[in-house]
Write an enzyme that holds these catalytic residues in place. Structure first.
Site, PDB file in Angstrom:
ATOM      1  N   HIS A 140      -5.798   3.599   4.704  1.00 51.97           N
ATOM      2  CA  HIS A 140      -5.493   4.083   3.355  1.00 51.97           C
ATOM      3  C   HIS A 140      -6.640   4.945   2.846  1.00 51.97           C
ATOM      4  CE1 HIS A 140      -2.976   3.493  -0.363  1.00 51.97           C
ATOM      5  NE2 HIS A 140      -4.066   4.074  -0.868  1.00 51.97           N
ATOM      6  N   HIS A 161      -7.243   8.999   0.795  1.00 50.78           N
ATOM      7  CA  HIS A 161      -6.651  10.173   0.156  1.00 50.78           C
ATOM      8  C   HIS A 161      -7.577  11.359   0.401  1.00 50.78           C
ATOM      9  CE1 HIS A 161      -3.972   7.465  -2.019  1.00 50.78           C
ATOM     10  NE2 HIS A 161      -5.030   6.793  -2.449  1.00 50.78           N
ATOM     11  N   ARG A 206       5.679   7.242   0.095  1.00 51.03           N
ATOM     12  CA  ARG A 206       5.059   6.378  -0.903  1.00 51.03           C
ATOM     13  C   ARG A 206       5.711   6.557  -2.261  1.00 51.03           C
ATOM     14  NH1 ARG A 206      -0.962   6.240  -3.657  1.00 51.03           N
ATOM     15  NH2 ARG A 206      -1.285   4.003  -3.529  1.00 51.03           N
ATOM     16  N   HIS A 245      -2.514  -2.408  -1.561  1.00 53.32           N
ATOM     17  CA  HIS A 245      -3.584  -3.031  -2.338  1.00 53.32           C
ATOM     18  C   HIS A 245      -3.329  -4.502  -2.672  1.00 53.32           C
ATOM     19  CE1 HIS A 245      -4.975   0.977  -2.396  1.00 53.32           C
ATOM     20  NE2 HIS A 245      -4.260   1.418  -3.417  1.00 53.32           N
ATOM     21  N   ASP A 271      -9.376   2.925   0.795  1.00 55.53           N
ATOM     22  CA  ASP A 271      -8.941   3.615  -0.419  1.00 55.53           C
ATOM     23  C   ASP A 271      -9.910   4.722  -0.818  1.00 55.53           C
ATOM     24  OD1 ASP A 271      -7.113   4.157  -2.459  1.00 55.53           O
ATOM     25  OD2 ASP A 271      -8.100   2.820  -3.878  1.00 55.53           O
TER      26      ASP A 271
END
Length: 291
Positions: free
Chosen positions: A27, A29, A121, A178, A246
């Site tokens: 995960h 971005h 997502r 999460h 994340d």
């Protein structure tokens, strides 16, 4: 030798224990100024430097090899930045999660699959202004099931319960972001926990062990109140869990977490080395189709 800079990450130490070969950060971005953000979608400050090249430094620090690039909300349904990041990080070691609406063409789905996308997502924990809606969940699931993709859901625990009937019927796997945003503290009597457990035990769902700072009341040092929740998920379905950093921690605008500490936290959540290796290597290989 001078320390290597680690954008959007506190600290410079490496994790206490070396991670296994082929470990996956499931995960991340990417925010890249070469790509325009969708009008009206920017809810938090976009990190100034969060490119694929920046993330390479995080990989070197953590010792991970594989990654999953998750389309951030800022780009809406234009997945160009995510596809570009997959290509930069290496198609054999990188997969992606896109954002689409049900009107996307079959040709677009094929193009995304060829580019490394393996899921869609829905980021609806704060639903206002999101490019997708709750009523799109089943139509999207039906579109992607033939591709072998999954739905990745960032829902609050109450939202998981509110949409339980649909979640029990979707024709593709579900991946809860999460820690499934489950209440922390170790009680585990909540309806959301029961539903997540049900779907895990039926092998219809997965959970990302990620986002500790989104699920804590005890603060960044230790995230102690997340431990029992994570360990409960490990007891239920150790083969249905993956780990994610994340990065670049877009919700944490002032104090960025230490990514090595987040990797060390996995060792607290999952003390058994063999299970930890499965979560970092074997489970994501199955979920995302790594060789």
């Amino acid at each position: 030798m001078a320390s290597e800079p680690y954008p959007n990450s506190a600290g410079s130490a490496v994790p206490r224990d070396p991670v296994p070969a082929d470990a996956c950060d499931a995960h991340i971005h990417v925010f890249d100024a070469r790509f325009e953000e969708a009008p009206g979608e920017k809810l938090t400050a976009t990190p100034a430097h969060a490119t694929a090249a920046d993330y390479r430094a995080i990989q070197r620090r953590l010792g991970t090899r594989r990654a999953v690039v998750v389309q951030p909300r800022a780009y809406g349904t234009d997945n160009s930045a995510t596809l570009d990041a997959i290509a930069q990080l290496g198609a054999s070691d990188t997969r992606g999660i896109a954002v689409l609406t049900p009107g996307a063409s079959d040709a677009e789905l094929r193009r995304l699959h060829a580019g490394g996308i393996r899921g869609l997502r829905l980021t609806l924990h704060a639903a206002a202004g999101a490019p997708t809606r709750f009523d799109m969940l089943m139509p999207l699931a039906e579109r992607i099931a033939p591709l072998g993709w999954h739905l990745q859901l960032h829902f609050q625990a109450a939202q998981i319960v509110a949409h339980a009937a649909v979640l029990r019927q979707v024709p593709c796997p579900i991946v809860f972001d999460h820690l499934a945003r489950l209440p922390v503290g170790g009680k585990h009597a909540e309806p959301a926990f029961a539903l997540v457990r049900e779907l895990l035990e039926q092998e219809r769902a997965w959970v990302k062990l990620s986002g500790a700072y989104l699920n804590t009341h005890s603060g960044a040092h230790g995230y102690a109140d997340t431990v029992e929740t994570a360990r409960a998920l490990v007891r239920i379905a150790p083969d249905r869990l993956v780990w994610g950093s994340d990065w670049p921690h877009a919700t944490e605008e002032i104090h960025k977490p230490d990514d090595a500490e987040l990797m060390d936290l996995l060792g607290v959540w999952v003390p058994d080395a063999a299970t930890r290796n499965a979560i970092l290597v074997h489970n994501p290989a199955r979920l995302y189709g790594f060789a």
